[in-house]
Design a protein around this motif. Sequence first.
Motif, PDB file in Angstrom:
ATOM      1  N   GLU A 276       0.838  -1.199   0.000  1.00  9.48           N
ATOM      2  CA  GLU A 276       0.000   0.000   0.000  1.00  9.48           C
ATOM      3  C   GLU A 276       0.879   1.257   0.000  1.00  9.48           C
ATOM      4  O   GLU A 276       0.592   2.227  -0.703  1.00  9.48           O
ATOM      5  CB  GLU A 276      -0.969   0.002   1.182  1.00  9.48           C
ATOM      6  CG  GLU A 276      -2.061   1.033   1.045  1.00  9.48           C
ATOM      7  CD  GLU A 276      -2.833   0.962  -0.278  1.00  9.48           C
ATOM      8  OE1 GLU A 276      -3.101   2.033  -0.860  1.00  9.48           O
ATOM      9  OE2 GLU A 276      -3.140  -0.152  -0.758  1.00  9.48           O
ATOM     10  N   PHE A 277       1.943   1.241   0.786  1.00  7.60           N
ATOM     11  CA  PHE A 277       2.888   2.367   0.783  1.00  7.60           C
ATOM     12  C   PHE A 277       3.484   2.525  -0.616  1.00  7.60           C
ATOM     13  O   PHE A 277       3.567   3.629  -1.149  1.00  7.60           O
ATOM     14  CB  PHE A 277       3.995   2.133   1.816  1.00  7.60           C
ATOM     15  CG  PHE A 277       5.004   3.241   1.866  1.00  7.60           C
ATOM     16  CD1 PHE A 277       4.774   4.377   2.625  1.00  7.60           C
ATOM     17  CD2 PHE A 277       6.190   3.150   1.142  1.00  7.60           C
ATOM     18  CE1 PHE A 277       5.700   5.418   2.652  1.00  7.60           C
ATOM     19  CE2 PHE A 277       7.115   4.178   1.165  1.00  7.60           C
ATOM     20  CZ  PHE A 277       6.874   5.315   1.923  1.00  7.60           C
ATOM     21  N   LEU A 278       3.878   1.404  -1.218  1.00  6.77           N
ATOM     22  CA  LEU A 278       4.459   1.419  -2.557  1.00  6.77           C
ATOM     23  C   LEU A 278       3.452   1.966  -3.570  1.00  6.77           C
ATOM     24  O   LEU A 278       3.805   2.805  -4.411  1.00  6.77           O
ATOM     25  CB  LEU A 278       4.916   0.020  -2.958  1.00  6.77           C
ATOM     26  CG  LEU A 278       5.452  -0.144  -4.369  1.00  6.77           C
ATOM     27  CD1 LEU A 278       6.674   0.736  -4.590  1.00  6.77           C
ATOM     28  CD2 LEU A 278       5.788  -1.603  -4.638  1.00  6.77           C
ATOM     29  N   ARG A 279       2.225   1.522  -3.495  1.00  7.30           N
ATOM     30  CA  ARG A 279       1.179   2.002  -4.399  1.00  7.30           C
ATOM     31  C   ARG A 279       1.037   3.532  -4.289  1.00  7.30           C
ATOM     32  O   ARG A 279       0.949   4.226  -5.306  1.00  7.30           O
ATOM     33  CB  ARG A 279      -0.144   1.309  -4.053  1.00  7.30           C
ATOM     34  CG  ARG A 279      -1.177   1.374  -5.132  1.00  7.30           C
ATOM     35  CD  ARG A 279      -2.400   0.505  -4.826  1.00  7.30           C
ATOM     36  NE  ARG A 279      -2.134  -0.900  -5.147  1.00  7.30           N
ATOM     37  CZ  ARG A 279      -1.933  -1.874  -4.252  1.00  7.30           C
ATOM     38  NH1 ARG A 279      -1.987  -1.626  -2.968  1.00  7.30           N
ATOM     39  NH2 ARG A 279      -1.684  -3.101  -4.641  1.00  7.30           N
ATOM     40  N   ASN A 280       1.076   4.045  -3.062  1.00  5.92           N
ATOM     41  CA  ASN A 280       0.992   5.496  -2.868  1.00  5.92           C
ATOM     42  C   ASN A 280       2.208   6.215  -3.443  1.00  5.92           C
ATOM     43  O   ASN A 280       2.081   7.302  -4.014  1.00  5.92           O
ATOM     44  CB  ASN A 280       0.813   5.831  -1.387  1.00  5.92           C
ATOM     45  CG  ASN A 280      -0.567   5.481  -0.887  1.00  5.92           C
ATOM     46  OD1 ASN A 280      -1.532   5.490  -1.642  1.00  5.92           O
ATOM     47  ND2 ASN A 280      -0.672   5.144   0.391  1.00  5.92           N
ATOM     48  N   GLU A 281       3.394   5.619  -3.287  1.00  2.98           N
ATOM     49  CA  GLU A 281       4.610   6.208  -3.872  1.00  2.98           C
ATOM     50  C   GLU A 281       4.499   6.278  -5.395  1.00  2.98           C
ATOM     51  O   GLU A 281       4.851   7.285  -6.008  1.00  2.98           O
ATOM     52  CB  GLU A 281       5.849   5.386  -3.482  1.00  2.98           C
ATOM     53  CG  GLU A 281       6.256   5.527  -2.038  1.00  2.98           C
ATOM     54  CD  GLU A 281       6.744   6.924  -1.718  1.00  2.98           C
ATOM     55  OE1 GLU A 281       7.720   7.367  -2.343  1.00  2.98           O
ATOM     56  OE2 GLU A 281       6.137   7.561  -0.852  1.00  2.98           O
ATOM     57  N   ILE A 282       3.993   5.226  -5.998  1.00  3.33           N
ATOM     58  CA  ILE A 282       3.850   5.188  -7.454  1.00  3.33           C
ATOM     59  C   ILE A 282       2.808   6.210  -7.897  1.00  3.33           C
ATOM     60  O   ILE A 282       3.005   6.909  -8.906  1.00  3.33           O
ATOM     61  CB  ILE A 282       3.517   3.755  -7.949  1.00  3.33           C
ATOM     62  CG1 ILE A 282       4.733   2.850  -7.688  1.00  3.33           C
ATOM     63  CG2 ILE A 282       3.123   3.749  -9.412  1.00  3.33           C
ATOM     64  CD1 ILE A 282       4.484   1.372  -7.876  1.00  3.33           C
ATOM     65  N   ARG A 283       1.716   6.335  -7.145  1.00  3.38           N
ATOM     66  CA  ARG A 283       0.725   7.365  -7.466  1.00  3.38           C
ATOM     67  C   ARG A 283       1.361   8.755  -7.455  1.00  3.38           C
ATOM     68  O   ARG A 283       1.097   9.563  -8.348  1.00  3.38           O
ATOM     69  CB  ARG A 283      -0.434   7.337  -6.450  1.00  3.38           C
ATOM     70  CG  ARG A 283      -1.428   6.251  -6.692  1.00  3.38           C
ATOM     71  CD  ARG A 283      -2.623   6.400  -5.750  1.00  3.38           C
ATOM     72  NE  ARG A 283      -3.435   5.205  -5.799  1.00  3.38           N
ATOM     73  CZ  ARG A 283      -3.555   4.330  -4.784  1.00  3.38           C
ATOM     74  NH1 ARG A 283      -2.952   4.547  -3.636  1.00  3.38           N
ATOM     75  NH2 ARG A 283      -4.297   3.273  -4.930  1.00  3.38           N
ATOM     76  N   LYS A 284       2.183   9.023  -6.448  1.00  7.31           N
ATOM     77  CA  LYS A 284       2.858  10.335  -6.373  1.00  7.31           C
ATOM     78  C   LYS A 284       3.767  10.551  -7.572  1.00  7.31           C
ATOM     79  O   LYS A 284       3.799  11.635  -8.155  1.00  7.31           O
ATOM     80  CB  LYS A 284       3.693  10.430  -5.083  1.00  7.31           C
ATOM     81  CG  LYS A 284       2.893  10.623  -3.837  1.00  7.31           C
ATOM     82  CD  LYS A 284       3.843  10.695  -2.644  1.00  7.31           C
ATOM     83  CE  LYS A 284       3.149  10.315  -1.372  1.00  7.31           C
ATOM     84  NZ  LYS A 284       4.081  10.164  -0.255  1.00  7.31           N
TER      85      LYS A 284
END
Length: 139
Positions: free
Chosen positions: A125-133
């Motif tokens: 989930e943290f990774l998904r948010n990083e990719i979104r950013k």
Amino acid sequence: MSADIVSPEHRSKIMSMIKGKNTRPEMVVRSVCHEMGLRYRLYRKDLPGKPDLVFPKHRLCIFVHGCFWHRHPDCKYAYTPKSRLDFWQPKLAKNVERDADAQQALHTLGWRVAIIWECHTKNREFLRNEIRKIFGLRA
């Protein structure tokens, strides 16, 4: 300097098993990108540093860096070995220098560059948010 507890031949075999491509962190990043509908190319040899993932449509290159090998600042995984500092310090510093050179060359060619650290791949989930950013996407 302390002596190695394994023979040079065995140490060489151990070190040869450290992968440079298709590592677990890279596979996690690829999987999350694919789930998000982001399509990419792998290891484009015509680009400086052979980025791990290349998104031509977005003019974006992503490098998935191991925290130890690429010296992730303030990360517990980027520890400095206690023995053979005369070997490790220049080796690790050269990795960081090579990374900076590749990133600068990519910027000069008009590419955006993002780094995803190995420790960030441990929480999807943290990774998904990083990719979104990185892509400027909303949640």
